[in-house]
Design a protein around this motif. Structure first.
Motif, PDB file in Angstrom:
ATOM      1  N   ASP A 119      97.769 -10.676  22.029  1.00  0.00           N
ATOM      2  CA  ASP A 119      98.056 -10.498  23.490  1.00  0.00           C
ATOM      3  C   ASP A 119      96.629  -9.762  23.743  1.00  0.00           C
ATOM      4  O   ASP A 119      96.514  -8.496  23.441  1.00  0.00           O
ATOM      5  CB  ASP A 119      98.958  -9.652  23.770  1.00  0.00           C
ATOM      6  CG  ASP A 119      99.241  -9.125  25.347  1.00  0.00           C
ATOM      7  OD1 ASP A 119      98.414  -9.315  26.185  1.00  0.00           O
ATOM      8  OD2 ASP A 119     100.243  -8.738  25.811  1.00  0.00           O
ATOM      9  N   ASN A 120      95.653 -10.464  24.394  1.00  0.00           N
ATOM     10  CA  ASN A 120      94.272 -10.015  24.617  1.00  0.00           C
ATOM     11  C   ASN A 120      94.196  -8.684  25.602  1.00  0.00           C
ATOM     12  O   ASN A 120      93.618  -7.529  25.399  1.00  0.00           O
ATOM     13  CB  ASN A 120      93.402 -10.728  25.362  1.00  0.00           C
ATOM     14  CG  ASN A 120      92.189 -10.842  24.523  1.00  0.00           C
ATOM     15  OD1 ASN A 120      91.905 -10.584  23.316  1.00  0.00           O
ATOM     16  ND2 ASN A 120      91.005 -11.668  25.117  1.00  0.00           N
ATOM     17  N   ALA A 121      95.240  -8.745  26.603  1.00  0.00           N
ATOM     18  CA  ALA A 121      95.438  -7.574  27.704  1.00  0.00           C
ATOM     19  C   ALA A 121      95.848  -6.430  26.941  1.00  0.00           C
ATOM     20  O   ALA A 121      95.444  -5.268  26.936  1.00  0.00           O
ATOM     21  CB  ALA A 121      96.130  -7.815  28.877  1.00  0.00           C
ATOM     22  N   ALA A 122      96.988  -6.600  25.956  1.00  0.00           N
ATOM     23  CA  ALA A 122      97.423  -5.377  25.415  1.00  0.00           C
ATOM     24  C   ALA A 122      96.437  -4.837  24.308  1.00  0.00           C
ATOM     25  O   ALA A 122      96.372  -3.458  24.353  1.00  0.00           O
ATOM     26  CB  ALA A 122      98.614  -5.927  24.270  1.00  0.00           C
ATOM     27  N   LEU A 123      95.621  -5.662  23.642  1.00  0.00           N
ATOM     28  CA  LEU A 123      94.632  -5.204  22.781  1.00  0.00           C
ATOM     29  C   LEU A 123      93.581  -4.389  23.455  1.00  0.00           C
ATOM     30  O   LEU A 123      93.420  -3.448  23.101  1.00  0.00           O
ATOM     31  CB  LEU A 123      93.925  -6.416  21.990  1.00  0.00           C
ATOM     32  CG  LEU A 123      94.750  -6.940  20.740  1.00  0.00           C
ATOM     33  CD1 LEU A 123      94.009  -8.396  20.368  1.00  0.00           C
ATOM     34  CD2 LEU A 123      94.614  -6.072  19.471  1.00  0.00           C
ATOM     35  N   VAL A 124      93.079  -4.751  24.609  1.00  0.00           N
ATOM     36  CA  VAL A 124      92.181  -4.190  25.295  1.00  0.00           C
ATOM     37  C   VAL A 124      92.658  -3.001  25.842  1.00  0.00           C
ATOM     38  O   VAL A 124      91.967  -1.797  25.847  1.00  0.00           O
ATOM     39  CB  VAL A 124      91.578  -5.212  26.306  1.00  0.00           C
ATOM     40  CG1 VAL A 124      90.542  -4.414  27.279  1.00  0.00           C
ATOM     41  CG2 VAL A 124      90.756  -6.442  25.780  1.00  0.00           C
ATOM     42  N   ASN A 125      93.734  -2.882  26.440  1.00  0.00           N
ATOM     43  CA  ASN A 125      94.305  -1.613  26.956  1.00  0.00           C
ATOM     44  C   ASN A 125      94.466  -0.707  25.835  1.00  0.00           C
ATOM     45  O   ASN A 125      94.366   0.603  26.008  1.00  0.00           O
ATOM     46  CB  ASN A 125      95.678  -1.927  27.885  1.00  0.00           C
ATOM     47  CG  ASN A 125      95.327  -2.617  29.129  1.00  0.00           C
ATOM     48  OD1 ASN A 125      94.312  -2.389  29.763  1.00  0.00           O
ATOM     49  ND2 ASN A 125      96.184  -3.270  29.635  1.00  0.00           N
ATOM     50  N   ARG A 126      95.069  -1.116  24.612  1.00  0.00           N
ATOM     51  CA  ARG A 126      95.378  -0.171  23.591  1.00  0.00           C
ATOM     52  C   ARG A 126      93.892   0.353  23.195  1.00  0.00           C
ATOM     53  O   ARG A 126      93.944   1.505  22.703  1.00  0.00           O
ATOM     54  CB  ARG A 126      96.149  -0.935  22.497  1.00  0.00           C
ATOM     55  CG  ARG A 126      96.547   0.300  21.485  1.00  0.00           C
ATOM     56  CD  ARG A 126      97.385  -0.281  20.381  1.00  0.00           C
ATOM     57  NE  ARG A 126      96.863  -1.141  19.505  1.00  0.00           N
ATOM     58  CZ  ARG A 126      97.227  -1.806  18.510  1.00  0.00           C
ATOM     59  NH1 ARG A 126      98.470  -1.477  18.374  1.00  0.00           N
ATOM     60  NH2 ARG A 126      96.505  -2.700  17.614  1.00  0.00           N
ATOM     61  N   GLY A 127      92.990  -0.506  22.986  1.00  0.00           N
ATOM     62  CA  GLY A 127      91.703   0.083  22.553  1.00  0.00           C
ATOM     63  C   GLY A 127      91.327   1.154  23.595  1.00  0.00           C
ATOM     64  O   GLY A 127      90.684   2.121  23.201  1.00  0.00           O
ATOM     65  N   GLU A 128      91.487   0.654  24.817  1.00  0.00           N
ATOM     66  CA  GLU A 128      91.197   2.052  26.006  1.00  0.00           C
ATOM     67  C   GLU A 128      91.754   3.109  25.876  1.00  0.00           C
ATOM     68  O   GLU A 128      91.333   4.346  25.831  1.00  0.00           O
ATOM     69  CB  GLU A 128      91.071   1.406  27.429  1.00  0.00           C
ATOM     70  CG  GLU A 128      90.767   2.433  28.132  1.00  0.00           C
ATOM     71  CD  GLU A 128      90.847   1.834  29.649  1.00  0.00           C
ATOM     72  OE1 GLU A 128      90.763   2.623  30.713  1.00  0.00           O
ATOM     73  OE2 GLU A 128      90.816   0.693  29.863  1.00  0.00           O
ATOM     74  N   VAL A 129      93.262   3.148  25.236  1.00  0.00           N
ATOM     75  CA  VAL A 129      94.040   4.211  25.219  1.00  0.00           C
ATOM     76  C   VAL A 129      93.343   4.986  23.921  1.00  0.00           C
ATOM     77  O   VAL A 129      93.301   6.252  23.868  1.00  0.00           O
ATOM     78  CB  VAL A 129      95.507   4.000  25.070  1.00  0.00           C
ATOM     79  CG1 VAL A 129      96.272   4.976  24.730  1.00  0.00           C
ATOM     80  CG2 VAL A 129      96.072   3.421  26.490  1.00  0.00           C
ATOM     81  N   HIS A 130      93.307   4.446  22.791  1.00  0.00           N
ATOM     82  CA  HIS A 130      92.663   4.979  21.811  1.00  0.00           C
ATOM     83  C   HIS A 130      91.359   5.767  22.058  1.00  0.00           C
ATOM     84  O   HIS A 130      91.016   6.848  21.453  1.00  0.00           O
ATOM     85  CB  HIS A 130      92.452   3.946  20.603  1.00  0.00           C
ATOM     86  CG  HIS A 130      93.715   3.584  19.646  1.00  0.00           C
ATOM     87  ND1 HIS A 130      94.500   4.522  19.044  1.00  0.00           N
ATOM     88  CD2 HIS A 130      94.173   2.562  19.476  1.00  0.00           C
ATOM     89  CE1 HIS A 130      95.486   4.038  18.503  1.00  0.00           C
ATOM     90  NE2 HIS A 130      95.456   2.860  18.568  1.00  0.00           N
ATOM     91  N   LEU A 131      90.410   5.181  22.835  1.00  0.00           N
ATOM     92  CA  LEU A 131      89.251   5.693  23.128  1.00  0.00           C
ATOM     93  C   LEU A 131      89.691   7.141  23.959  1.00  0.00           C
ATOM     94  O   LEU A 131      88.814   8.142  23.510  1.00  0.00           O
ATOM     95  CB  LEU A 131      88.418   4.932  24.223  1.00  0.00           C
ATOM     96  CG  LEU A 131      87.481   3.684  23.426  1.00  0.00           C
ATOM     97  CD1 LEU A 131      86.592   3.103  24.405  1.00  0.00           C
ATOM     98  CD2 LEU A 131      86.782   4.218  22.248  1.00  0.00           C
ATOM     99  N   ARG A 132      90.418   6.888  24.797  1.00  0.00           N
ATOM    100  CA  ARG A 132      90.617   8.106  25.518  1.00  0.00           C
ATOM    101  C   ARG A 132      91.401   9.220  24.780  1.00  0.00           C
ATOM    102  O   ARG A 132      91.167  10.528  25.036  1.00  0.00           O
ATOM    103  CB  ARG A 132      91.523   7.880  26.761  1.00  0.00           C
ATOM    104  CG  ARG A 132      90.660   7.065  27.764  1.00  0.00           C
ATOM    105  CD  ARG A 132      91.511   6.342  28.889  1.00  0.00           C
ATOM    106  NE  ARG A 132      91.921   7.326  29.778  1.00  0.00           N
ATOM    107  CZ  ARG A 132      92.518   7.131  31.032  1.00  0.00           C
ATOM    108  NH1 ARG A 132      92.995   5.875  31.279  1.00  0.00           N
ATOM    109  NH2 ARG A 132      93.202   8.115  31.547  1.00  0.00           N
ATOM    110  N   LEU A 133      92.118   8.725  23.700  1.00  0.00           N
ATOM    111  CA  LEU A 133      92.753   9.589  22.682  1.00  0.00           C
ATOM    112  C   LEU A 133      91.837  10.324  21.625  1.00  0.00           C
ATOM    113  O   LEU A 133      92.209  11.063  20.983  1.00  0.00           O
ATOM    114  CB  LEU A 133      93.961   9.104  22.063  1.00  0.00           C
ATOM    115  CG  LEU A 133      95.213   8.907  23.119  1.00  0.00           C
ATOM    116  CD1 LEU A 133      96.237   8.258  22.258  1.00  0.00           C
ATOM    117  CD2 LEU A 133      95.748  10.318  23.710  1.00  0.00           C
TER     118      LEU A 133
END
Length: 155
Positions: A89-103
């Motif tokens: 799921d590309n959307a989930a990967l990109v969004n999770r990547g953004e969450v990780h960056l913000r964390l």
């Protein structure tokens, strides 16, 4: 008849929805999200996720809603579940990547972005471009952190 999504979800919870009805509800949730009505979107997608626990899209949508309202822990939980259900799921990967960056989890974010890019080598999904930009930002942040910590090498 009420148009309040919480009331609708509560009264419809006992009535099974057909595939087209589920799709229609998902489209309503997406429209609410696009309009910035995150609570309405969350209620719709939570109802759908409860009804069909095997469909990762609803978890991806819940993760996107949580990210939009800065609930990073909630976003991470939903996106992890979405990726457990659908690892591509590309959307989930990109969004999770953004969450990780913000964390501050730069390496985990970069891994998610790299996986998203790997899944779309022809750049057909607009999210892939976003993943590339965020991956570059993650790399720059990691390099800066390494320099700031004195971990850089001189040659």
């Amino acid at each position: 008849m009420t148009t309040d999504p919480k009331a609708m979800a509560a009264t419809e919870a006992t009535k099974p929805l057909s595939g087209p009805e589920m799709l229609e509800r998902a489209m309503q949730g997406f429209q609410a999200f696009e309009q910035g009505n995150y609570e309405n979107a969350r209620a719709i997608f939570q109802d759908l996720a409860d009804r069909d626990q095997a469909e990762g899209y609803y978890r991806t949508a819940l993760g996107a809603v949580a990210l939009a309202v800065d609930d990073l822990d909630g976003a991470l939980a939903h996106l992890d579940e979405a990726l457990r259900l659908n690892p591509q799921d590309n959307a989930a990967l990109v969004n999770r990547g953004e969450v990780h960056l913000r964390l501050g989890n730069i390496l985990q974010g970069a891994k998610d972005f790299a996986r998203a890019v790997e899944l779309d080598p022809e750049d057909k999904d607009p999210l892939t471009a976003r993943a590339r930009v965020l991956a570059a930002a993650a790399l720059q942040s990691a390099e800066e952190a390494q320099r700031d910590s004195g971990g850089g090498t001189e040659g």
